[in-house]
Design a protein around this motif. Structure first.
Motif, mmCIF file in Angstrom:
data_model
loop_
_atom_site.group_PDB
_atom_site.id
_atom_site.type_symbol
_atom_site.label_atom_id
_atom_site.label_comp_id
_atom_site.label_asym_id
_atom_site.label_seq_id
_atom_site.Cartn_x
_atom_site.Cartn_y
_atom_site.Cartn_z
ATOM 1 N N LEU A 143 1.093 -1.278 -0.269
ATOM 2 C CA LEU A 143 -0.254 0.052 -0.152
ATOM 3 C C LEU A 143 0.880 1.094 0.242
ATOM 4 O O LEU A 143 0.775 2.478 -0.383
ATOM 5 N N HIS A 151 -4.667 7.165 1.207
ATOM 6 C CA HIS A 151 -6.197 6.755 1.113
ATOM 7 C C HIS A 151 -6.912 6.122 1.313
ATOM 8 O O HIS A 151 -8.464 6.112 2.495
ATOM 9 N N LEU A 152 -6.872 4.762 1.993
ATOM 10 C CA LEU A 152 -7.191 3.486 2.750
ATOM 11 C C LEU A 152 -6.999 4.441 4.211
ATOM 12 O O LEU A 152 -8.089 4.295 4.761
ATOM 13 N N TRP A 171 -9.493 3.654 11.656
ATOM 14 C CA TRP A 171 -8.097 3.984 11.700
ATOM 15 C C TRP A 171 -7.497 4.550 13.618
ATOM 16 O O TRP A 171 -6.565 3.960 13.585
#
Length: 426
Positions: A143, A151-152, A171
């Protein structure tokens, strides 16, 4: 969300086009050769270093063992970084730039796996845990390389939920778990270094080493959890209510278990019972093979292992036959007839004991006339040995067999009880 995915797709396509341009460029072969040269030189230097380390025959310290695991990825990272700096003014170094985080991830995976193996050596879940950690590290690296990580993170931050009066998102939870994991891993690594030092201290008692190792590991783990929670923003003073409730639970529901743990630490600190001692608890006699914080394992002469709670070891009488002096006195008795030469029989008993190599000469064996029985004169032979862990029944059997042979050769009778029955007529 569509914008996030579209942006990630455009970045992946851009990186694929850049990779294609680099592959088609004439200087890509030089990048590949430089990368292979760096990897080959790092492998050669790591091989020579490991071969030199094994020839030293030094103590296998944990820090040194971890260095042996990390020497190849670290050397490769240094060489690839130097090559990228040197070649950047002359050609594109995108391949070397991709190789650097891969080598760093390899070093991270090896370090985490090494710490887990030495911290949880008896854990059955460790094999699956190693694969999971490796997969997570490589996934995050992928990633990061594809620029999808930001973006994740934004996507995770949009998933929110409320717990009590505070709002959380996915998150925050992932970040907290990662912080706790790496903080605990660091604490376990430090505790493993301290454990290696303590276990290598020859002037420190074995029981004290075990206590110190367990206390250090527990304290380091608790401190790591508190630091991780503080970094996450949780007020650790709010845990006082929980710790108070936990103390009440331990005092009521876990009273016996807590008593065994406290008794275990007392047993290890007082050193009244050590591993290898021959002890007797009630009618059971055996060798102490393991002392944990909750129970003690005693292995009997028949091979059966008894698990004795430490509270029993503290509250009851324990006969430690090898606490301060391993020497023990063994006794055997035999009867001779009233017509026999008692003085000669006593000398034979002493000679039979002195023939055995395990019998000590100091204190010397001693034979006594102990009683006048109904049908025999009772004699006793006592002798000392210094190795009771090698068995006592086998030595007593050898001494008794020698006594029987000597008495038979010298014509000394070993009588047995007899009854004389008279039949009187009317």
């Amino acid at each position: 969300m569509n914008g996030v995915l579209d942006g990630g797709q455009w970045q992946i396509l851009a990186q694929l086009k850049q990779l294609r341009r680099d592959v088609e460029a004439p200087d890509f072969i030089w990048q590949l050769l430089a990368l292979l040269l760096c990897l080959g030189l790092a492998y050669f230097l790591a091989y020579r270093y490991l071969r030199w380390r094994r020839s030293q025959n030094s103590a296998p310290l944990r820090l040194r063992q971890m260095g042996e695991r990390l020497v190849f990825p670290l050397l490769a990272s240094i060489l690839v970084g130097v090559a990228a700096v040197v070649l950047k003014p002359f050609m594109a170094v995108s391949l070397l730039g991709v190789a650097l985080p891969l080598l760093a991830a390899l070093a991270l995976v090896r370090m985490v796996v090494f710490i887990l193996r030495h911290s949880f050596s008896d854990a059955h879940w460790l094999a699956q845990g190693e694969r999971l950690i490796s997969a997570l590290v490589w996934l995050w690296l992928a990633l990061y390389i594809t620029d999808l990580a930001p973006h994740l993170i934004d996507l995770f931050e949009q998933v929110e939920f409320r717990l009590g009066r505070r709002e959380f998102n996915v998150w925050m939870v992932v970040h907290a778990l990662t912080t706790v994991f790496f903080t605990v891993m660091g604490a376990l690594w430090l505790s493993s270094l301290i454990e290696n030092r303590l276990m290598g201290a020859a002037n420190l008692d074995g029981n004290l080493r075990l206590v110190a190792v367990r206390v250090v590991k527990a304290v380091m783990t608790v401190l790591a959890l508190l630091v991780a929670l503080s970094l996450f923003g949780i007020d650790i003073t709010a845990l006082s209510v929980f710790t108070g409730a936990l103390g009440v639970g331990l005092g009521l529901g876990l009273q016996k278990i807590a008593a065994n743990y406290v008794a275990g630490f007392i047993l290890l600190l007082e050193r009244a019972v050590r591993i290898g001692n021959i002890v007797q608890i009630g009618t059971e006699t055996g060798t102490v093979s393991e002392i944990t914080t909750r129970y003690t394992v005693i292995r009997g002469g028949n091979g059966i292992e008894s698990i004795v709670p430490n509270e029993t070891m503290i509250a009851s009488t324990v006969q430690n036959q090898t606490l301060s002096d391993p020497r023990q006195r063994l006794v055997t008795r035999v009867g001779v007839g009233y017509a026999s030469d008692v003085e000669q029989a006593l000398q034979i008993l002493l000679a039979c004991a002195q023939k055995q190599p395990r019998v000590l000469s100091t204190p010397a064996p001693a034979a006594f006339l102990v009683a006048f029985g109904d049908s025999s004169i009772d004699l006793e032979l006592g002798f000392w040995i210094a190795d009771p862990e090698n068995g006592k029944a086998n030595l007593l059997s050898a001494v008794n067999l020698e006594i029987w042979r000597s008495f038979k050769a010298q014509g000394i009778e070993i009588p047995f009880p007899q009854r004389e029955v008279r039949v009187l007529s009317g």
